[in-house]
Design a protein around this motif. Sequence first.
Motif, PDB file in Angstrom:
ATOM      1  N   LYS A  25       0.863  -1.202   0.000  1.00  0.00           N
ATOM      2  CA  LYS A  25       0.000   0.000   0.000  1.00  0.00           C
ATOM      3  C   LYS A  25       0.889   1.238   0.000  1.00  0.00           C
ATOM      4  O   LYS A  25       0.678   2.159  -0.774  1.00  0.00           O
ATOM      5  N   ASP A  26       1.860   1.223   0.910  1.00  0.00           N
ATOM      6  CA  ASP A  26       2.749   2.385   1.019  1.00  0.00           C
ATOM      7  C   ASP A  26       3.511   2.637  -0.282  1.00  0.00           C
ATOM      8  O   ASP A  26       3.938   3.763  -0.552  1.00  0.00           O
ATOM      9  N   GLN A  27       3.703   1.598  -1.067  1.00  0.00           N
ATOM     10  CA  GLN A  27       4.411   1.756  -2.345  1.00  0.00           C
ATOM     11  C   GLN A  27       3.451   2.200  -3.464  1.00  0.00           C
ATOM     12  O   GLN A  27       3.855   2.304  -4.607  1.00  0.00           O
ATOM     13  N   GLY A  28       2.180   2.376  -3.106  1.00  0.00           N
ATOM     14  CA  GLY A  28       1.233   2.904  -4.086  1.00  0.00           C
ATOM     15  C   GLY A  28       0.534   1.852  -4.927  1.00  0.00           C
ATOM     16  O   GLY A  28      -0.112   2.175  -5.919  1.00  0.00           O
ATOM     17  N   LEU A  29       0.648   0.612  -4.549  1.00  0.00           N
ATOM     18  CA  LEU A  29      -0.015  -0.442  -5.323  1.00  0.00           C
ATOM     19  C   LEU A  29      -1.471  -0.612  -4.882  1.00  0.00           C
ATOM     20  O   LEU A  29      -1.818  -0.341  -3.732  1.00  0.00           O
ATOM     21  N   TYR A  30      -2.271  -1.080  -5.794  1.00  0.00           N
ATOM     22  CA  TYR A  30      -3.644  -1.452  -5.462  1.00  0.00           C
ATOM     23  C   TYR A  30      -3.584  -2.901  -4.971  1.00  0.00           C
ATOM     24  O   TYR A  30      -3.357  -3.824  -5.759  1.00  0.00           O
ATOM     25  N   VAL A  31      -3.753  -3.061  -3.682  1.00  0.00           N
ATOM     26  CA  VAL A  31      -3.540  -4.384  -3.076  1.00  0.00           C
ATOM     27  C   VAL A  31      -4.654  -4.705  -2.084  1.00  0.00           C
ATOM     28  O   VAL A  31      -5.144  -3.821  -1.370  1.00  0.00           O
ATOM     29  N   ILE A  32      -5.021  -5.962  -2.067  1.00  0.00           N
ATOM     30  CA  ILE A  32      -6.043  -6.460  -1.144  1.00  0.00           C
ATOM     31  C   ILE A  32      -5.451  -7.668  -0.429  1.00  0.00           C
ATOM     32  O   ILE A  32      -4.694  -8.434  -1.022  1.00  0.00           O
ATOM     33  N   ALA A  33      -5.820  -7.831   0.832  1.00  0.00           N
ATOM     34  CA  ALA A  33      -5.458  -9.074   1.531  1.00  0.00           C
ATOM     35  C   ALA A  33      -6.739  -9.853   1.815  1.00  0.00           C
ATOM     36  O   ALA A  33      -7.754  -9.262   2.197  1.00  0.00           O
ATOM     37  N   ILE A  34      -6.672 -11.150   1.593  1.00  0.00           N
ATOM     38  CA  ILE A  34      -7.833 -11.984   1.921  1.00  0.00           C
ATOM     39  C   ILE A  34      -7.445 -12.978   3.012  1.00  0.00           C
ATOM     40  O   ILE A  34      -6.268 -13.329   3.160  1.00  0.00           O
ATOM     41  N   ASP A  35      -8.427 -13.402   3.761  1.00  0.00           N
ATOM     42  CA  ASP A  35      -8.171 -14.438   4.762  1.00  0.00           C
ATOM     43  C   ASP A  35      -9.446 -15.244   4.967  1.00  0.00           C
ATOM     44  O   ASP A  35     -10.548 -14.684   4.995  1.00  0.00           O
ATOM     45  N   VAL A  36      -9.278 -16.531   5.127  1.00  0.00           N
ATOM     46  CA  VAL A  36     -10.427 -17.408   5.373  1.00  0.00           C
ATOM     47  C   VAL A  36     -11.045 -17.134   6.742  1.00  0.00           C
ATOM     48  O   VAL A  36     -12.230 -17.374   6.975  1.00  0.00           O
ATOM     49  N   ALA A  37     -10.248 -16.578   7.635  1.00  0.00           N
ATOM     50  CA  ALA A  37     -10.729 -16.294   8.994  1.00  0.00           C
ATOM     51  C   ALA A  37     -11.643 -15.069   8.983  1.00  0.00           C
ATOM     52  O   ALA A  37     -11.712 -14.338   7.995  1.00  0.00           O
ATOM     53  N   SER A  38     -12.314 -14.857  10.105  1.00  0.00           N
ATOM     54  CA  SER A  38     -13.233 -13.726  10.180  1.00  0.00           C
ATOM     55  C   SER A  38     -12.539 -12.441  10.618  1.00  0.00           C
ATOM     56  O   SER A  38     -13.159 -11.389  10.707  1.00  0.00           O
ATOM     57  N   ASP A  39     -11.240 -12.539  10.908  1.00  0.00           N
ATOM     58  CA  ASP A  39     -10.515 -11.339  11.338  1.00  0.00           C
ATOM     59  C   ASP A  39      -9.014 -11.579  11.165  1.00  0.00           C
ATOM     60  O   ASP A  39      -8.589 -12.678  10.793  1.00  0.00           O
ATOM     61  N   VAL A  40      -8.234 -10.570  11.498  1.00  0.00           N
ATOM     62  CA  VAL A  40      -6.780 -10.701  11.392  1.00  0.00           C
ATOM     63  C   VAL A  40      -6.253 -11.678  12.444  1.00  0.00           C
ATOM     64  O   VAL A  40      -6.986 -12.074  13.353  1.00  0.00           O
ATOM     65  N   GLY A  41      -4.982 -12.028  12.327  1.00  0.00           N
ATOM     66  CA  GLY A  41      -4.355 -12.820  13.384  1.00  0.00           C
ATOM     67  C   GLY A  41      -3.638 -14.070  12.899  1.00  0.00           C
ATOM     68  O   GLY A  41      -2.698 -14.525  13.526  1.00  0.00           O
ATOM     69  N   GLY A  42      -4.111 -14.661  11.812  1.00  0.00           N
ATOM     70  CA  GLY A  42      -3.454 -15.871  11.309  1.00  0.00           C
ATOM     71  C   GLY A  42      -3.406 -16.943  12.385  1.00  0.00           C
ATOM     72  O   GLY A  42      -4.427 -17.283  12.996  1.00  0.00           O
ATOM     73  N   THR A  43      -2.221 -17.440  12.638  1.00  0.00           N
ATOM     74  CA  THR A  43      -2.003 -18.444  13.690  1.00  0.00           C
ATOM     75  C   THR A  43      -2.720 -18.076  14.978  1.00  0.00           C
ATOM     76  O   THR A  43      -3.310 -18.922  15.654  1.00  0.00           O
ATOM     77  N   TRP A  44      -2.661 -16.791  15.296  1.00  0.00           N
ATOM     78  CA  TRP A  44      -3.189 -16.342  16.595  1.00  0.00           C
ATOM     79  C   TRP A  44      -4.684 -16.084  16.558  1.00  0.00           C
ATOM     80  O   TRP A  44      -5.293 -15.788  17.575  1.00  0.00           O
ATOM     81  N   HIS A  45      -5.248 -16.166  15.384  1.00  0.00           N
ATOM     82  CA  HIS A  45      -6.707 -16.163  15.303  1.00  0.00           C
ATOM     83  C   HIS A  45      -7.236 -17.549  15.653  1.00  0.00           C
ATOM     84  O   HIS A  45      -8.246 -17.694  16.345  1.00  0.00           O
ATOM     85  N   TRP A  46      -6.534 -18.571  15.165  1.00  0.00           N
ATOM     86  CA  TRP A  46      -7.045 -19.938  15.271  1.00  0.00           C
ATOM     87  C   TRP A  46      -6.655 -20.639  16.564  1.00  0.00           C
ATOM     88  O   TRP A  46      -7.432 -21.414  17.121  1.00  0.00           O
ATOM     89  N   ASN A  47      -5.440 -20.394  17.004  1.00  0.00           N
ATOM     90  CA  ASN A  47      -4.927 -21.157  18.160  1.00  0.00           C
ATOM     91  C   ASN A  47      -5.326 -20.483  19.475  1.00  0.00           C
ATOM     92  O   ASN A  47      -4.520 -19.824  20.127  1.00  0.00           O
ATOM     93  N   ARG A  48      -6.570 -20.694  19.865  1.00  0.00           N
ATOM     94  CA  ARG A  48      -7.104 -20.023  21.065  1.00  0.00           C
ATOM     95  C   ARG A  48      -7.216 -20.976  22.245  1.00  0.00           C
ATOM     96  O   ARG A  48      -7.984 -20.740  23.171  1.00  0.00           O
ATOM     97  N   TYR A  49      -6.488 -22.044  22.185  1.00  0.00           N
ATOM     98  CA  TYR A  49      -6.615 -23.058  23.248  1.00  0.00           C
ATOM     99  C   TYR A  49      -6.090 -22.517  24.577  1.00  0.00           C
ATOM    100  O   TYR A  49      -5.277 -21.573  24.596  1.00  0.00           O
TER     101      TYR A  49
END
Length: 538
Positions: A25-49
Amino acid sequence: MSETFLDALVVGAGFGGIYQLKKLKDQGLYVIAIDVASDVGGTWHWNRYPGAMSDTESYLYRYSWDQEDLKTYPWTKHYLYQPDILAYLRHVTEKHNLRQHMHFNTELISAVWDDSSSRWIVETSTGVTYKARYLITALGLLSRQNLPHFRGIDDYTGELYHTGSWPDNVNLKGKRVGVIGNGSTGVQVITAIAKDVKQLVCFQRNPQFSVPSGQGPATPEYRKSINNDYNKIWKDCKDSMFGFGFEEASRPTSSVSEEERIAIYEKAWNRGGGFRFMFETFGDITTDVDANNCATDFIKKKITATVNDPEKLQKLMPTQLYARRPLCDAGYYDQFNLPHVSIVSLKDTPIAHFTPTGITTSDGTPHDLDVVIFATGFDAVDGSYTRIRIQGRNGQTLKDHWSNSSGPTSYLGLTIPGFPNMFMILGPNGPFSNIPPAIEIQVDFISNMIADAEKTNGAGTGKGKTVIEATPQAEQDWTEMCDEMSKGSLFAKTDSWIFGANVEGKKRSVLFYFGGLKAYGDRLKDVVGHGYQGFTGL
Ligand code: NA7
């Protein structure tokens, strides 16, 4: 059904994806991020044990590039628990206004390279097709769960969870719980739940070595000293082998007297930290069997001094080399002194089958359980990739590409010939180190390379035709070097996810670059210095 033309698509909104999105984004590109999860976090979204914690010290389990945040964002303990990390990643996302560029609940179904338009055609579960010039995958090292199949499992009527997709509101209080697995996750979950449950049965295949974590409050004075030193801390971190924020020992175990050696282990034990114990005490624990044995003798004595019941002790006593990912805990072995906590050695009595009410082991013993927790780990590294269809030039999928070689291959852990303009964050044969600094080094490299490529095309026009691709020779040389380098490590002599040896049917192969973070960063600089050596298109 709709189509969106992008400069770049980032897949994943964890540590890697968030930073990659921001950079582009900072470099001026048109960019989108997708994720199967309902929010950010990656590993830390899923591993809530229960007990989920990073065992990298708090001051380094974050991004280095926001100086203000580094000094002001609150943390109060030496290690961060899962909710702390998730809150931090959400904070970074908000602070840098990234959420508007993220699409959640969006699974990548397939990514196919189209030669005629020089774009990746990415189909997603929402029906949106993205046509992106660059595809950057930040899928995580440990995201595809390893769910071993046991006979009768479908008949089991109790609750069943994998730690890697832990739902909210699980209540284990007063229940009979079984935990399969005792890696980093198993050790954390067992330690966290033991006191609360009615009965805990730990199903253990191979005992592991664990040392105290040293978790505890970080005083304001400590925080101040870190803040005052942050520039040096990050420089030293990225100039080290493993990037965990301490000076790695080079002295050999045999260079000191036995008395001195024990004192060094003892100091590390009392201070806490799995990585510290393995890498800050002596330089040869993971390369020399005798040195390894000295360290394990010490840990074994500690286990013996902790566990009261001789039968439990015998089962918990490791028999292998201390050469898996080092573990640390907040009183793991102590939990086995609780009368309602037992251990089943699956080496002696494997799981025969599940029943509607629990697990029966090969000696015919039924273990009635209200809840079974799979802490059985992940199909690590390449497993994140082979589960999805990524198709490069000439119709070849990534899975085909890797099954034609000795294992998952790459150039620099970042790219693969035949898959142009695709970059992996933490792909196979990337650095074996603390994750956030490794991510930063890779994201900076990818972003600079894209910036250089864009100079000839004009950012944001969507018309660029730059096609960057690794050469087959570069991939082969990198893979051979990673393989050769790993041979000196005792990690190669034990079966774990680090060599793909934890999942039934998976090919055992090198999955990391063992040369260390500094050497890795230097190599990337060298590649740039030599006009993007090993790449075509730049
Ligand atoms: P790990 O470290 O791969 O541990 C998985 C555990 O599950 C380990 O104890 C395995 O036993 C056990 N396991 C796996 N499959 C089976 C079967 N089929 N039967 C019985 N037991 C089994 O995963 P973690 O989630 O703990 O940690 C992964 C990484 O996440 C960790 O290194 C951190 O970086 C974060 P084994 O030891 O293979 O005999």
